[in-house]
Design a protein around this motif. Structure first.
Motif, PDB file in Angstrom:
ATOM      1  N   SER A 152      -5.262   5.381  -5.455  1.00  0.00           N
ATOM      2  CA  SER A 152      -6.047   5.459  -4.222  1.00  0.00           C
ATOM      3  C   SER A 152      -6.763   4.137  -3.959  1.00  0.00           C
ATOM      4  CB  SER A 152      -7.080   6.592  -4.317  1.00  0.00           C
ATOM      5  OG  SER A 152      -6.448   7.858  -4.359  1.00  0.00           O
ATOM      6  N   ARG A 153      -7.094   3.917  -2.706  1.00  0.00           N
ATOM      7  CA  ARG A 153      -7.818   2.717  -2.301  1.00  0.00           C
ATOM      8  C   ARG A 153      -9.021   3.105  -1.456  1.00  0.00           C
ATOM      9  NH1 ARG A 153      -4.146  -2.596  -1.723  1.00  0.00           N
ATOM     10  NH2 ARG A 153      -2.980  -2.329  -3.653  1.00  0.00           N
ATOM     11  N   LEU A 154     -10.009   2.239  -1.463  1.00  0.00           N
ATOM     12  CA  LEU A 154     -11.236   2.466  -0.710  1.00  0.00           C
ATOM     13  C   LEU A 154     -11.647   1.175  -0.030  1.00  0.00           C
ATOM     14  CD1 LEU A 154     -13.904   3.984   0.035  1.00  0.00           C
ATOM     15  CD2 LEU A 154     -14.781   3.296  -2.220  1.00  0.00           C
ATOM     16  N   VAL A 155     -11.817   1.228   1.283  1.00  0.00           N
ATOM     17  CA  VAL A 155     -12.384   0.112   2.036  1.00  0.00           C
ATOM     18  C   VAL A 155     -13.666   0.601   2.682  1.00  0.00           C
ATOM     19  CG1 VAL A 155     -12.102  -1.481   3.963  1.00  0.00           C
ATOM     20  CG2 VAL A 155     -10.151  -0.951   2.527  1.00  0.00           C
ATOM     21  N   PHE A 156     -14.750  -0.137   2.487  1.00  0.00           N
ATOM     22  CA  PHE A 156     -15.988   0.244   3.146  1.00  0.00           C
ATOM     23  C   PHE A 156     -16.786  -0.996   3.528  1.00  0.00           C
ATOM     24  CE2 PHE A 156     -17.259  -0.070  -1.291  1.00  0.00           C
ATOM     25  CZ  PHE A 156     -18.547  -0.594  -1.262  1.00  0.00           C
ATOM     26  N   PHE A 184      -5.899   6.558   0.954  1.00  0.00           N
ATOM     27  CA  PHE A 184      -6.572   5.368   1.455  1.00  0.00           C
ATOM     28  C   PHE A 184      -7.825   5.847   2.178  1.00  0.00           C
ATOM     29  CE2 PHE A 184      -5.742   0.814   2.414  1.00  0.00           C
ATOM     30  CZ  PHE A 184      -6.852   0.564   3.202  1.00  0.00           C
ATOM     31  N   PHE A 185      -8.988   5.593   1.565  1.00  0.00           N
ATOM     32  CA  PHE A 185     -10.263   5.996   2.136  1.00  0.00           C
ATOM     33  C   PHE A 185     -10.846   4.840   2.945  1.00  0.00           C
ATOM     34  CE2 PHE A 185      -9.882   8.653  -1.681  1.00  0.00           C
ATOM     35  CZ  PHE A 185     -10.220   9.916  -1.188  1.00  0.00           C
ATOM     36  N   ASN A 231       0.852  -1.183   0.000  1.00  0.00           N
ATOM     37  CA  ASN A 231       0.000   0.000   0.000  1.00  0.00           C
ATOM     38  C   ASN A 231       0.895   1.243   0.000  1.00  0.00           C
ATOM     39  OD1 ASN A 231      -1.930   2.015   0.467  1.00  0.00           O
ATOM     40  ND2 ASN A 231      -1.922   1.627   2.680  1.00  0.00           N
ATOM     41  N   ASP A 232       0.935   1.951  -1.118  1.00  0.00           N
ATOM     42  CA  ASP A 232       1.823   3.113  -1.217  1.00  0.00           C
ATOM     43  C   ASP A 232       1.063   4.432  -1.222  1.00  0.00           C
ATOM     44  OD1 ASP A 232       0.676   2.890  -3.679  1.00  0.00           O
ATOM     45  OD2 ASP A 232       2.553   2.810  -4.821  1.00  0.00           O
ATOM     46  N   THR A 233      -0.160   4.440  -0.667  1.00  0.00           N
ATOM     47  CA  THR A 233      -0.868   5.705  -0.502  1.00  0.00           C
ATOM     48  C   THR A 233      -0.174   6.527   0.578  1.00  0.00           C
ATOM     49  OG1 THR A 233      -2.386   4.623   1.038  1.00  0.00           O
ATOM     50  CG2 THR A 233      -3.097   4.797  -1.240  1.00  0.00           C
ATOM     51  N   ASP A 234      -0.301   7.838   0.495  1.00  0.00           N
ATOM     52  CA  ASP A 234       0.403   8.682   1.458  1.00  0.00           C
ATOM     53  C   ASP A 234      -0.522   9.623   2.226  1.00  0.00           C
ATOM     54  OD1 ASP A 234       1.854  10.771  -1.177  1.00  0.00           O
ATOM     55  OD2 ASP A 234      -0.209  10.512  -0.504  1.00  0.00           O
ATOM     56  N   THR A 235      -1.827   9.379   2.134  1.00  0.00           N
ATOM     57  CA  THR A 235      -2.816  10.118   2.912  1.00  0.00           C
ATOM     58  C   THR A 235      -3.933   9.151   3.274  1.00  0.00           C
ATOM     59  OG1 THR A 235      -2.342  12.170   1.706  1.00  0.00           O
ATOM     60  CG2 THR A 235      -4.427  12.068   2.901  1.00  0.00           C
ATOM     61  N   VAL A 236      -4.494   9.315   4.465  1.00  0.00           N
ATOM     62  CA  VAL A 236      -5.632   8.501   4.884  1.00  0.00           C
ATOM     63  C   VAL A 236      -6.801   9.427   5.163  1.00  0.00           C
ATOM     64  CG1 VAL A 236      -6.539   6.912   6.632  1.00  0.00           C
ATOM     65  CG2 VAL A 236      -4.167   6.704   5.861  1.00  0.00           C
ATOM     66  N   VAL A 237      -7.979   9.054   4.662  1.00  0.00           N
ATOM     67  CA  VAL A 237      -9.217   9.769   4.965  1.00  0.00           C
ATOM     68  C   VAL A 237     -10.188   8.763   5.566  1.00  0.00           C
ATOM     69  CG1 VAL A 237     -11.221  10.995   4.035  1.00  0.00           C
ATOM     70  CG2 VAL A 237      -8.925  11.526   3.178  1.00  0.00           C
ATOM     71  N   ILE A 238     -10.639   9.029   6.792  1.00  0.00           N
ATOM     72  CA  ILE A 238     -11.574   8.144   7.477  1.00  0.00           C
ATOM     73  C   ILE A 238     -12.939   8.818   7.466  1.00  0.00           C
ATOM     74  CG2 ILE A 238     -12.103   6.899   9.603  1.00  0.00           C
ATOM     75  CD1 ILE A 238      -9.130   7.044  10.314  1.00  0.00           C
ATOM     76  N   LEU A 239     -13.868   8.232   6.743  1.00  0.00           N
ATOM     77  CA  LEU A 239     -15.209   8.794   6.575  1.00  0.00           C
ATOM     78  C   LEU A 239     -16.135   8.250   7.655  1.00  0.00           C
ATOM     79  CD1 LEU A 239     -15.428   8.251   2.703  1.00  0.00           C
ATOM     80  CD2 LEU A 239     -14.791  10.367   3.896  1.00  0.00           C
TER      81      LEU A 239
END
Length: 290
Positions: free
Chosen positions: A202-206, A173-174, A91-99
């Motif tokens: 980007s990645r998304l986990v929900f 990474f959302f 996982n090479d994303t460099d920001t995390v957003v937690i919704l």
């Protein structure tokens, strides 16, 4: 003072569960979160401390499982699944957003070893609660953690994030955990639409509740949960059909990578602990990328 607000109250249960799980011996834990207890209000911390007793801990887990079969393991396992995907070396994303961050501890656990920016998005009342919790538990909000008040039903997500320092050109990474069922179907789609322009990589986990449970056509043994969230009040508003998730994601520029349900959680997380619990078929977890 803790807000007596229905939206805020939903933040406590999953973190109390994570805190109680931390009282299990390490080899028997379904999820490992050493900050969860400290983020809870006093009445929940007292319960968590009481469950250091194995007998009382078993009684609490059994009581929850009687009211909602498999939900304890499902919530614990989804948390572990997300933690593992977030910490994956690939996982090479460099920001995390937690919704819909609630009392989630991930941002602060990340801040222990990284200055990667984490944006916690939630309703105003929950953002205010979180700021107070972080002040009490940690002494301050970590510099890398940004609390962003957003009403998913009405507010523009990405522009509001940008006002707090988010950069849409960075692979992100959302995380959208335990939220979609509380939104209208229109708000779920509107949120996906706002994530359409996320940077490549980007990645998304929900997570989501099955549509047949929302409709009442299959209750999966969780009749009391259905009565609580669908009959007494329409607290849960949205569901999805597992076979249609890939098509829904594709509409908004995302590619389905995997869906984790009860059999995955059983084989990957539950069996190695030796515990006699099962995950529910009501809730599923999705991983996607772009």
């Amino acid at each position: 003072m803790t807000p007596r607000n229905a939206a805020a109250q939903t933040a406590f249960g999953p973190m109390a569960l994570a805190a109680i799980e931390h009282n299990e011996p390490p080899a028997r834990r379904l999820v490992d979160d050493d900050l969860a207890e400290s983020f809870l209000p006093n009445r929940f911390r007292l319960l968590v401390r009481a469950t250091r007793s194995e007998a009382l801990r078993r009684a609490v887990v059994s009581a929850i499982d009687r009211s909602g079969p498999g939900l304890w393991a499902s919530i614990a396992c989804r948390k572990r699944y997300i933690d593992e995907r977030l910490s994956d070396p690939l996982n090479d994303t460099d920001t995390v957003v937690i919704l819909g961050a609630g009392l989630d501890t991930r941002a602060c656990r990340i801040a222990r070893h990284s200055d990667m920016p984490v944006f916690e998005v939630d309703q105003q009342v929950n953002s205010e609660l979180k700021a107070a919790v972080l002040q009490r538990a940690l002494g301050s909000v970590p510099p890398s953690v940004h609390l962003v008040p957003v009403d998913f039903e009405h507010d523009p997500l990405i522009p509001t994030l940008e006002e707090h320092g988010y950069r849409r050109d960075r692979p992100t990474f959302f995380i959208w955990e335990g939220v979609t069922q509380y939104l209208t179907p229109e708000a779920v789609r509107a949120t996906l639409a706002q994530l359409r322009d996320a940077a490549p990589g980007s990645r998304l986990v929900f997570t989501y509740i099955r549509q047949d449970f929302i409709d009442g056509t299959n209750l999966y043994g969780a009749e009391s949960v259905y009565r609580k969230f669908r009959k007494r009040r329409q607290v849960w508003k949205s569901g999805l059909v597992p076979e249609e998730v890939a098509e829904l994601l594709a509409e908004y520029g995302w590619r389905l990578l995997e869906q984790a349900g009860p059999s995955y959680f059983r084989d990957t997380y539950i069996r190695p602990t030796g515990r006699d619990v099962a995950a529910s078929a009501v809730e599923w977890t999705v991983m996607a990328d772009r």
